[in-house]
Scaffold this motif. Sequence first.
Motif, PDB file in Angstrom:
ATOM      1  N   THR A   1     -19.397  17.621  -5.764  1.00  0.00           N
ATOM      2  CA  THR A   1     -19.126  18.799  -5.255  1.00  0.00           C
ATOM      3  C   THR A   1     -19.489  18.612  -3.538  1.00  0.00           C
ATOM      4  OG1 THR A   1     -19.895  19.916  -7.128  1.00  0.00           O
ATOM      5  CG2 THR A   1     -19.890  21.163  -5.252  1.00  0.00           C
ATOM      6  N   LYS A   2     -20.402  18.003  -3.297  1.00  0.00           N
ATOM      7  CA  LYS A   2     -20.782  17.728  -1.877  1.00  0.00           C
ATOM      8  C   LYS A   2     -19.686  17.487  -1.080  1.00  0.00           C
ATOM      9  CE  LYS A   2     -24.996  17.001  -0.923  1.00  0.00           C
ATOM     10  NZ  LYS A   2     -25.424  16.123  -1.899  1.00  0.00           N
ATOM     11  N   GLY A   3     -18.847  16.568  -1.392  1.00  0.00           N
ATOM     12  CA  GLY A   3     -17.852  15.809  -0.466  1.00  0.00           C
ATOM     13  C   GLY A   3     -16.752  16.930  -0.241  1.00  0.00           C
ATOM     14  N   VAL A   4     -16.462  17.910  -1.010  1.00  0.00           N
ATOM     15  CA  VAL A   4     -15.511  18.933  -0.921  1.00  0.00           C
ATOM     16  C   VAL A   4     -15.420  19.456   0.578  1.00  0.00           C
ATOM     17  CG1 VAL A   4     -14.253  21.021  -1.862  1.00  0.00           C
ATOM     18  CG2 VAL A   4     -15.470  19.340  -3.098  1.00  0.00           C
ATOM     19  N   PRO A   5     -16.440  20.006   1.116  1.00  0.00           N
ATOM     20  CA  PRO A   5     -16.372  20.448   2.368  1.00  0.00           C
ATOM     21  C   PRO A   5     -15.797  19.492   3.328  1.00  0.00           C
ATOM     22  CG  PRO A   5     -18.280  21.426   1.395  1.00  0.00           C
ATOM     23  CD  PRO A   5     -17.595  20.248   0.544  1.00  0.00           C
ATOM     24  N   ILE A   6     -16.350  18.284   3.184  1.00  0.00           N
ATOM     25  CA  ILE A   6     -15.987  17.338   4.400  1.00  0.00           C
ATOM     26  C   ILE A   6     -14.406  16.930   4.230  1.00  0.00           C
ATOM     27  CG2 ILE A   6     -16.454  15.035   5.024  1.00  0.00           C
ATOM     28  CD1 ILE A   6     -19.199  15.338   3.466  1.00  0.00           C
ATOM     29  N   ALA A   7     -14.088  16.814   2.841  1.00  0.00           N
ATOM     30  CA  ALA A   7     -12.605  16.575   2.746  1.00  0.00           C
ATOM     31  C   ALA A   7     -11.583  17.585   3.367  1.00  0.00           C
ATOM     32  CB  ALA A   7     -12.329  16.417   1.351  1.00  0.00           C
ATOM     33  N   GLN A   8     -11.973  18.980   3.198  1.00  0.00           N
ATOM     34  CA  GLN A   8     -11.404  19.877   3.641  1.00  0.00           C
ATOM     35  C   GLN A   8     -11.343  20.246   5.074  1.00  0.00           C
ATOM     36  OE1 GLN A   8     -12.476  23.690   1.679  1.00  0.00           O
ATOM     37  NE2 GLN A   8     -11.159  24.928   3.012  1.00  0.00           N
ATOM     38  N   ALA A   9     -12.508  19.704   5.781  1.00  0.00           N
ATOM     39  CA  ALA A   9     -12.496  19.801   7.101  1.00  0.00           C
ATOM     40  C   ALA A   9     -11.609  18.704   7.677  1.00  0.00           C
ATOM     41  CB  ALA A   9     -13.956  19.627   7.669  1.00  0.00           C
ATOM     42  N   VAL A  10     -11.897  17.504   7.239  1.00  0.00           N
ATOM     43  CA  VAL A  10     -10.849  16.341   7.482  1.00  0.00           C
ATOM     44  C   VAL A  10      -9.262  16.656   7.533  1.00  0.00           C
ATOM     45  CG1 VAL A  10     -10.543  13.954   7.414  1.00  0.00           C
ATOM     46  CG2 VAL A  10     -12.872  14.709   7.360  1.00  0.00           C
ATOM     47  N   ALA A  11      -9.134  17.086   6.068  1.00  0.00           N
ATOM     48  CA  ALA A  11      -7.773  17.244   6.069  1.00  0.00           C
ATOM     49  C   ALA A  11      -7.015  18.508   6.838  1.00  0.00           C
ATOM     50  CB  ALA A  11      -7.528  17.892   4.180  1.00  0.00           C
ATOM     51  N   THR A  12      -7.951  19.431   7.138  1.00  0.00           N
ATOM     52  CA  THR A  12      -7.279  20.421   8.045  1.00  0.00           C
ATOM     53  C   THR A  12      -6.968  20.027   9.333  1.00  0.00           C
ATOM     54  OG1 THR A  12      -8.926  22.102   6.917  1.00  0.00           O
ATOM     55  CG2 THR A  12      -8.150  22.485   9.277  1.00  0.00           C
ATOM     56  N   TYR A  13      -7.756  19.065   9.891  1.00  0.00           N
ATOM     57  CA  TYR A  13      -7.292  18.314  11.206  1.00  0.00           C
ATOM     58  C   TYR A  13      -6.267  17.221  11.181  1.00  0.00           C
ATOM     59  CZ  TYR A  13     -10.847  21.142  13.862  1.00  0.00           C
ATOM     60  OH  TYR A  13     -11.697  21.934  14.391  1.00  0.00           O
ATOM     61  N   LEU A  14      -6.133  16.597   9.853  1.00  0.00           N
ATOM     62  CA  LEU A  14      -5.188  15.822   9.785  1.00  0.00           C
ATOM     63  C   LEU A  14      -3.908  16.451   9.179  1.00  0.00           C
ATOM     64  CD1 LEU A  14      -6.659  12.770   8.087  1.00  0.00           C
ATOM     65  CD2 LEU A  14      -5.906  12.837  10.442  1.00  0.00           C
ATOM     66  N   ASN A  15      -4.218  17.717   8.634  1.00  0.00           N
ATOM     67  CA  ASN A  15      -2.865  18.447   8.186  1.00  0.00           C
ATOM     68  C   ASN A  15      -2.354  17.680   7.260  1.00  0.00           C
ATOM     69  OD1 ASN A  15      -1.838  21.087   8.217  1.00  0.00           O
ATOM     70  ND2 ASN A  15      -0.075  20.635   9.481  1.00  0.00           N
ATOM     71  N   VAL A  16      -3.098  17.487   6.191  1.00  0.00           N
ATOM     72  CA  VAL A  16      -2.625  16.732   4.910  1.00  0.00           C
ATOM     73  C   VAL A  16      -3.374  17.380   3.511  1.00  0.00           C
ATOM     74  CG1 VAL A  16      -2.122  14.454   5.787  1.00  0.00           C
ATOM     75  CG2 VAL A  16      -4.429  14.783   4.901  1.00  0.00           C
ATOM     76  N   PRO A  17      -2.954  17.557   2.310  1.00  0.00           N
ATOM     77  CA  PRO A  17      -3.746  17.915   1.245  1.00  0.00           C
ATOM     78  C   PRO A  17      -4.991  17.123   1.077  1.00  0.00           C
ATOM     79  CG  PRO A  17      -1.566  17.326   0.636  1.00  0.00           C
ATOM     80  CD  PRO A  17      -1.790  16.615   2.130  1.00  0.00           C
ATOM     81  N   PHE A  18      -5.928  17.558   0.441  1.00  0.00           N
ATOM     82  CA  PHE A  18      -7.220  16.793  -0.214  1.00  0.00           C
ATOM     83  C   PHE A  18      -7.305  17.139  -1.607  1.00  0.00           C
ATOM     84  CE2 PHE A  18     -10.080  20.281  -0.692  1.00  0.00           C
ATOM     85  CZ  PHE A  18      -9.605  21.307   0.106  1.00  0.00           C
ATOM     86  N   VAL A  19      -7.513  15.901  -2.322  1.00  0.00           N
ATOM     87  CA  VAL A  19      -7.766  16.097  -3.741  1.00  0.00           C
ATOM     88  C   VAL A  19      -9.238  15.835  -4.062  1.00  0.00           C
ATOM     89  CG1 VAL A  19      -5.514  15.237  -4.191  1.00  0.00           C
ATOM     90  CG2 VAL A  19      -7.180  13.550  -4.224  1.00  0.00           C
ATOM     91  N   ILE A  20      -9.554  16.506  -5.373  1.00  0.00           N
ATOM     92  CA  ILE A  20     -10.954  16.612  -5.804  1.00  0.00           C
ATOM     93  C   ILE A  20     -11.322  15.750  -6.977  1.00  0.00           C
ATOM     94  CG2 ILE A  20     -13.038  17.683  -6.136  1.00  0.00           C
ATOM     95  CD1 ILE A  20     -11.581  20.147  -4.585  1.00  0.00           C
ATOM     96  N   VAL A  21     -11.938  14.488  -7.074  1.00  0.00           N
ATOM     97  CA  VAL A  21     -12.314  13.799  -8.171  1.00  0.00           C
ATOM     98  C   VAL A  21     -13.515  14.490  -8.909  1.00  0.00           C
ATOM     99  CG1 VAL A  21     -12.922  11.583  -9.108  1.00  0.00           C
ATOM    100  CG2 VAL A  21     -11.065  11.729  -7.103  1.00  0.00           C
ATOM    101  N   ARG A  22     -13.522  14.539 -10.099  1.00  0.00           N
ATOM    102  CA  ARG A  22     -14.341  15.423 -10.726  1.00  0.00           C
ATOM    103  C   ARG A  22     -15.015  14.437 -11.868  1.00  0.00           C
ATOM    104  NH1 ARG A  22     -13.006  21.655 -10.931  1.00  0.00           N
ATOM    105  NH2 ARG A  22     -14.999  21.464 -12.179  1.00  0.00           N
ATOM    106  N   ARG A  23     -16.279  14.759 -12.007  1.00  0.00           N
ATOM    107  CA  ARG A  23     -17.155  14.021 -13.245  1.00  0.00           C
ATOM    108  C   ARG A  23     -16.746  14.834 -14.649  1.00  0.00           C
ATOM    109  NH1 ARG A  23     -20.775  12.896  -8.812  1.00  0.00           N
ATOM    110  NH2 ARG A  23     -20.324  10.801  -8.404  1.00  0.00           N
ATOM    111  N   ASP A  24     -16.325  16.011 -14.322  1.00  0.00           N
ATOM    112  CA  ASP A  24     -16.080  16.945 -15.690  1.00  0.00           C
ATOM    113  C   ASP A  24     -14.797  17.503 -15.359  1.00  0.00           C
ATOM    114  OD1 ASP A  24     -17.358  18.296 -13.619  1.00  0.00           O
ATOM    115  OD2 ASP A  24     -17.757  19.967 -15.292  1.00  0.00           O
ATOM    116  N   SER A  25     -14.010  17.307 -16.036  1.00  0.00           N
ATOM    117  CA  SER A  25     -12.605  18.188 -15.615  1.00  0.00           C
ATOM    118  C   SER A  25     -12.451  19.410 -16.593  1.00  0.00           C
ATOM    119  CB  SER A  25     -11.537  17.374 -15.618  1.00  0.00           C
ATOM    120  OG  SER A  25     -11.183  17.315 -16.867  1.00  0.00           O
ATOM    121  N   LYS A  26     -11.805  20.257 -16.014  1.00  0.00           N
ATOM    122  CA  LYS A  26     -11.656  21.737 -16.614  1.00  0.00           C
ATOM    123  C   LYS A  26     -10.300  21.663 -17.324  1.00  0.00           C
ATOM    124  CE  LYS A  26     -15.777  23.578 -15.331  1.00  0.00           C
ATOM    125  NZ  LYS A  26     -16.334  24.967 -15.422  1.00  0.00           N
TER     126      LYS A  26
END
Lengths: 274, 274
Positions: A139-164
Amino acid sequence: MKIKRSERLIDITHYLLEHPHTLVSLTFFSKRYESAKSSISEDLTIVKKTFIERGIGILETVPGAAGGARYIPKMKEEDIKGIIQELCDELNHSERLLPGGYVYLSDMLGQPDWLRKIGRVIASFYMDKKIDAVMTVATKGVPIAQAVATYLNVPFVIVRRDSKVTEGSTVSINYVSGSSSQRVEKMELSRRSLKRGSRVLIVDDFLKGGGTVNGMKSLIEEFDAELVGATVIAENIYQGVRSIDNYTALLKVKSVDVESRTIQVVPGNFVASL
Amino acid sequence: MKIKRSERLIDITHYLLEHPHTLVSLTFFSKRYESAKSSISEDLTIVKKTFIERGIGILETVPGAAGGARYIPKMKEEDIKGIIQELCDELNHSERLLPGGYVYLSDMLGQPDWLRKIGRVIASFYMDKKIDAVMTVATKGVPIAQAVATYLNVPFVIVRRDSKVTEGSTVSINYVSGSSSQRVEKMELSRRSLKRGSRVLIVDDFLKGGGTVNGMKSLIEEFDAELVGATVIAENIYQGVRSIDNYTALLKVKSVDVESRTIQVVPGNFVASL
């Protein structure tokens, strides 16, 4: 209605900042303001000069009637170093020390102002690389990915240990957790979330043994995608041999003493790579 | 070096956009550009007018030598409705239908452009309320919380179903999952992450029975904090009685037919509350 230069400059600035890494045509601005392309060209020259002088970034201009401008949020090297020093100062507090020698970082990863800074710093570093997606693990990587993706203007994807169930079908891999216990764990990614052949940047909060990053690498291979780089906020102290060697870390936890409650965080190998 | 008005306008615009909901003093700008406060006042008048005309937001100006300006990213009502319609159009695709009647949304929650729009829409709605923190539950709510918090310029906190050693000590509560099974589940929040007395806005992706939102409400009470409101992207079809009634949803999933693979998403009760 004719729009004055001053108003155009304000709106152009807003528009470009909201569309980083995107070529915006002279024609688009010319229609938007009902102004001649020659006037827009002059506007862009002023914006370009100010963006550089103020450290806002680079405005790449493509000349000619079919041309336009592309905003690249690149920071000055001195500003990047300043932010990394700020991060060190913020983390060098004994209250951040948690049982087990971990460093408490979650509050910073919930503050928009820190995330803007971290996002711009990492996005600046990769501005010249072609990147299609930013990847992190929940979970903790998500805000970092979102912040970086916003400035690069590309999508970000979230790998999960438990999927829904709301993720649809997924691809999963097993990886060896980098911690001393050498446990085998599972991580998975929604099949729809990453296109084959994508060029992927991995980001995360902490790097210890490197197991999690290695797991993401395997997932990237499963998707026939390509790894461009891996950057973490901080590399932790680690006694063993790391399972990855090709990464950059903004910060390095140099020492942690749980007894005397002291912690020493210094700039990481990211600075030397600038 | 004296800075021209055109350059000041560009830099002021950038600065204000990066510091929403923050009073920036005339003195600050006056020093930054080595310009008279009277000139800065004139600049701000131009910025204010353009921000309104272009739907960028409101610039509240505080008069006098000790005054300044505060940027509020409020959208026009027509722009909000436009974005909600865009969201409906995007979700009304049979490929988004997942087994069990769920709607696939994860790709949109990984796209900076959608997140900017969603963040601005929700932040606009709460612009007049005093909010100290945005709260969500891991994992899919995180990007929404971050987007809203960025435009409100307040921290966001992440409630987890499983907490990690890197969170420090936590407070946990049990809640009844809103799904038909009525399972009792646990959620927890790092003790450091929320101050007592905070005024909290809850956001999430989907609302079904309301159990998760109710769990977050209980956590807010445990922290002696106060709930300001709850907004979700979409409310799902739900046959039973919802355990909460006080929420707004940008969208409403009106019907889902797994056999004929059709899905109908319409604007939610958020629009009527504008």
